[in-house]
Design an enzyme around this catalytic site. Structure first.
Site, PDB file in Angstrom:
ATOM      1  N   ASP A  46       8.562 -21.188 -96.287  1.00  0.00           N
ATOM      2  CA  ASP A  46       7.813 -22.115 -97.148  1.00  0.00           C
ATOM      3  C   ASP A  46       8.793 -22.788 -98.103  1.00  0.00           C
ATOM      4  O   ASP A  46       9.654 -22.122 -98.682  1.00  0.00           O
ATOM      5  CB  ASP A  46       6.769 -21.290 -97.920  1.00  0.00           C
ATOM      6  N   ASP A  50       3.376 -23.136-101.509  1.00  0.00           N
ATOM      7  CA  ASP A  50       1.933 -22.942-101.262  1.00  0.00           C
ATOM      8  C   ASP A  50       1.643 -21.679-100.444  1.00  0.00           C
ATOM      9  O   ASP A  50       0.510 -21.427-100.056  1.00  0.00           O
ATOM     10  CB  ASP A  50       1.312 -24.188-100.607  1.00  0.00           C
ATOM     11  N   ASP A 225      -0.842 -24.889 -74.098  1.00  0.00           N
ATOM     12  CA  ASP A 225      -1.770 -23.831 -74.519  1.00  0.00           C
ATOM     13  C   ASP A 225      -2.922 -23.654 -73.523  1.00  0.00           C
ATOM     14  O   ASP A 225      -3.499 -24.632 -73.044  1.00  0.00           O
ATOM     15  CB  ASP A 225      -2.349 -24.236 -75.884  1.00  0.00           C
ATOM     16  N   GLU A 289       0.966 -21.594 -70.621  1.00  0.00           N
ATOM     17  CA  GLU A 289       0.508 -20.311 -71.150  1.00  0.00           C
ATOM     18  C   GLU A 289      -0.737 -19.842 -70.405  1.00  0.00           C
ATOM     19  O   GLU A 289      -1.758 -20.521 -70.417  1.00  0.00           O
ATOM     20  CB  GLU A 289       0.166 -20.441 -72.639  1.00  0.00           C
TER      21      GLU A 289
HETATM   22  C1  NOJ Z   1      -3.697 -19.418 -76.993  1.00  0.00           C
HETATM   23  C2  NOJ Z   1      -3.000 -19.386 -78.315  1.00  0.00           C
HETATM   24  O1  NOJ Z   1      -1.765 -18.729 -78.176  1.00  0.00           O
HETATM   25  C3  NOJ Z   1      -3.921 -18.693 -79.295  1.00  0.00           C
HETATM   26  O2  NOJ Z   1      -3.285 -18.391 -80.505  1.00  0.00           O
HETATM   27  C4  NOJ Z   1      -5.112 -19.582 -79.493  1.00  0.00           C
HETATM   28  O3  NOJ Z   1      -6.049 -18.925 -80.334  1.00  0.00           O
HETATM   29  C5  NOJ Z   1      -5.788 -19.921 -78.164  1.00  0.00           C
HETATM   30  N1  NOJ Z   1      -4.854 -20.258 -77.124  1.00  0.00           N
HETATM   31  C6  NOJ Z   1      -6.723 -21.078 -78.333  1.00  0.00           C
HETATM   32  O4  NOJ Z   1      -6.020 -22.267 -78.528  1.00  0.00           O
END
Ligand code: NOJ
Length: 554
Positions: A46, A50, A225, A289
């Site tokens: 940071d 904040d 993601d 992912e």
């Molecule tokens: C995978 C991400 O790594 C996770 O942190 C997230 O909550 C979910 N996808 C939804 O985007």
């Protein structure tokens, strides 16, 4: 190694089947020869007091990353967001949340990274937006809004009944009723994260141009993601129950997600993303992912003619039993499932899984580091794992993660692995001058990076030394892999490139173990105890409890 037993035995070394071990090209692209470091930006550094990390903070710490010896940095989302899922709920795919900084801060970060030869990988969240995204606000406003079809709207099965039994990853139905138009919208995750409809051509174009926006600004790749969830089956049939379900598991695991995950059309999305990235110079890379089988992972490489991701994340070590036999089995199965054009990768932890130090048997964190950095494939290292940190205890009143808030006390929450980075022994470990958004590791006075840097045998020194060795050694970063038979409790393998061979032996037990080298001999290049480098070894070596060694074979 406590002692080195000199060669007596002329036994031939038993070598298990070898796997498509061909990658010895010196000019390998960065995503192949490099090491990725994941930053959870709220928790790294940071700079404005904040209590939340920011982009300027990452820029400030780039020399740390360079000295650590990583090559690329993947930063979890910093898009504008109401932070219901801490940035994975996006209200603008082409901007920076003011809590993290500005686009100008982003540009500075990219420039400073590139100046140091570091690559920047952004998180991209194709599956959903925030419910506060202007697109969703429009979409929900009326059934004939032009953006209605950018999300997934359906009638209920009957009064007060969602369209089907589909479940949200974060518990409960994945359908939420919206009274404005008396229909339900679909969300694989929180109700504040409505799923985008990738069947809609306009939505597709707009999302790809968001990626283009960042490519133009110089990003080197994207971590995509939740790719498994991108498409759903149009017939909306109920999903079958999973007979293996136990009530200690998340509710999501009650069903087999045959209609909501891993639909074949996901691949068309990744292919389009890859085509876009390939229009840019410099090996822009995709990392997908998904928590899926080896075969499903293999499919995300696409084909040589229609490539998809360079690195479909491989999470199998996260769920493996931490024994030599089961880790070796994971490696063998993964290597066997890889397509010939697929390059492997390894992940031991991330912001969704409990910290390594908490999950592993006592004394095994150094072995884990060696597994990650000496196997064949690109490693992704989660921030602060190089300090050997554990989960931080977060009392219920300080809980932040929506998963913890929705299913409290079950151990599914993700706050413990997201605690602030430990920089030094000053207040709040140098992370913030304000109140940190999550509590800090109480032992930060000894565990912090500055303290560990001045201790030549610390975990941080281990990571640095091993990363340096890996960088200087083609056999360890792009070389072939062959498992070698070893006594129970020891995982041993040989990495080889350009005529150089390295023998890696990892003791997964807290007892001493002997490894037979047969007629091989060489010199110690590295030990997890950080001693004995240069000593000669032949015939056999004796590993100390929880010890790993790398031997350069002569
Ligand atoms: C995978 C991400 O790594 C996770 O942190 C997230 O909550 C979910 N996808 C939804 O985007």
């Amino acid at each position: 190694m406590k002692s080195i037993i000199l060669a007596l035995s002329a036994l031939t070394l038993a070598v298990l089947p070898s796997y498509k071990a061909t990658a010895t090209d010196a000019g390998a692209p960065w995503w192949k020869s490099g090491v990725v470091y994941q930053i959870y930006p709220r928790s790294f550094q940071d700079t404005n007091g904040d209590g939340i990390g920011d982009l300027k903070g990452i820029t400030q710490r780039l020399d740390y990353l360079k000295n650590l010896g990583v090559d690329a940095v993947w930063i979890s989302p910093f898009y504008p967001s109401p932070m219901k899922d801490f940035g994975y709920d996006v209200t603008n795919f082409t901007d920076v949340d003011p809590r993290f900084g500005t686009l100008a801060d982003f540009d500075t970060l990219v420039a400073e990274m590139h100046k140091r030869g570091l690559r920047l990988v952004m998180d991209f969240v194709p599956n959903h937006s925030s419910d506060e995204h202007p697109w969703f606000v429009e979409s929900r406003s009326s059934k004939d809004n032009p953006k209605r079809d950018w999300y997934i709207w359906r009638d209920g099965r009957s009064a007060n009944q969602p369209p089907n039994n589909w479940l949200s990853v974060f518990s409960g139905s994945s359908w939420t009723y919206d009274p404005t138009t008396s229909q339900y919208y679909y969300h694989a995750f929180l109700k504040e994260q409505p799923d985008l409809n990738w069947h809609n051509p306009e939505l597709r174009t707009v999302m790809l141009s968001a990626m283009r926006f960042w490519l133009e600004r110089g990003v080197d790749g994207f971590r995509i993601d939740g790719i498994s969830h991108t498409m759903e089956d149009a017939a909306l049939l109920d999903e079958p129950a999973d007979p293996k379900y136990k009530d200690t598991m998340p509710e999501f695991d009650k069903n087999l997600h045959v209609y909501t995950t891993e639909q074949p059309s996901n691949h068309s999305v990744v292919r389009e993303m890859r085509k876009l990235c390939d229009q840019y110079p410099g090996e822009r890379a995709l990392i997908t992912e998904a928590y899926i089988t080896f075969e499903q992972q293999a499919a995300y490489y696409g084909t040589p003619e229609a490539p998809e991701a360079q690195l479909p994340f491989n999470f199998h070590l996260i769920s493996a039993d931490w024994t030599a036999a089961s880790v070796a089995k994971v490696v063998a199965e993964y290597e066997a499932a890889l397509p010939t054009h697929g390059w492997p990768n390894w992940v031991l932890s991330n912001h969704d899984k409990h910290r390594l130090g908490t999950r592993l048997p006592h004394g095994q964190a150094r072995i884990a580091a060696m597994v990650l950095l000496t196997l064949r494939g690109t490693p992704t290292l989660y921030y602060a794992d190089e300090l050997g940190v554990k989960d931080v205890v977060v009392p219920p009143e300080l809980a932040q993660d929506p998963v913890e808030l929705k299913t409290p006390g079950k151990g599914f929450g993700r706050d413990p692995e997201r605690a602030p980075m430990l920089w030094d022994a000053t207040a709040n470990a140098g992370f913030t001058t304000g109140t940190p958004w999550l509590p800090l590791e109480p032992d930060y006075v000894t565990l912090n990076a500055e303290a560990q840097d001045s201790d030549s045998q610390s975990m941080l020194s281990l990571y640095k030394t091993l990363l340096k060795l890996r960088r200087a050694t083609p056999a360890l970063n792009v070389g072939s892999y062959k498992q070698v038979a070893a006594n129970e409790g020891v995982f041993a393998f040989i990495r080889e490139a350009d005529g150089q061979k390295f023998f890696v032996a990892l003791n997964f037990t807290d007892k001493p173990a002997t490894v037979t080298l047969g007629d091989l001999f060489g010199h110690v290049a590295f030990t997890s105890v950080m001693d004995q480098v240069g000593q000669s070894v032949a015939g056999a070596l004796e590993l100390r409890p929880n010890e790993g060694v790398v031997i350069k074979l002569d």
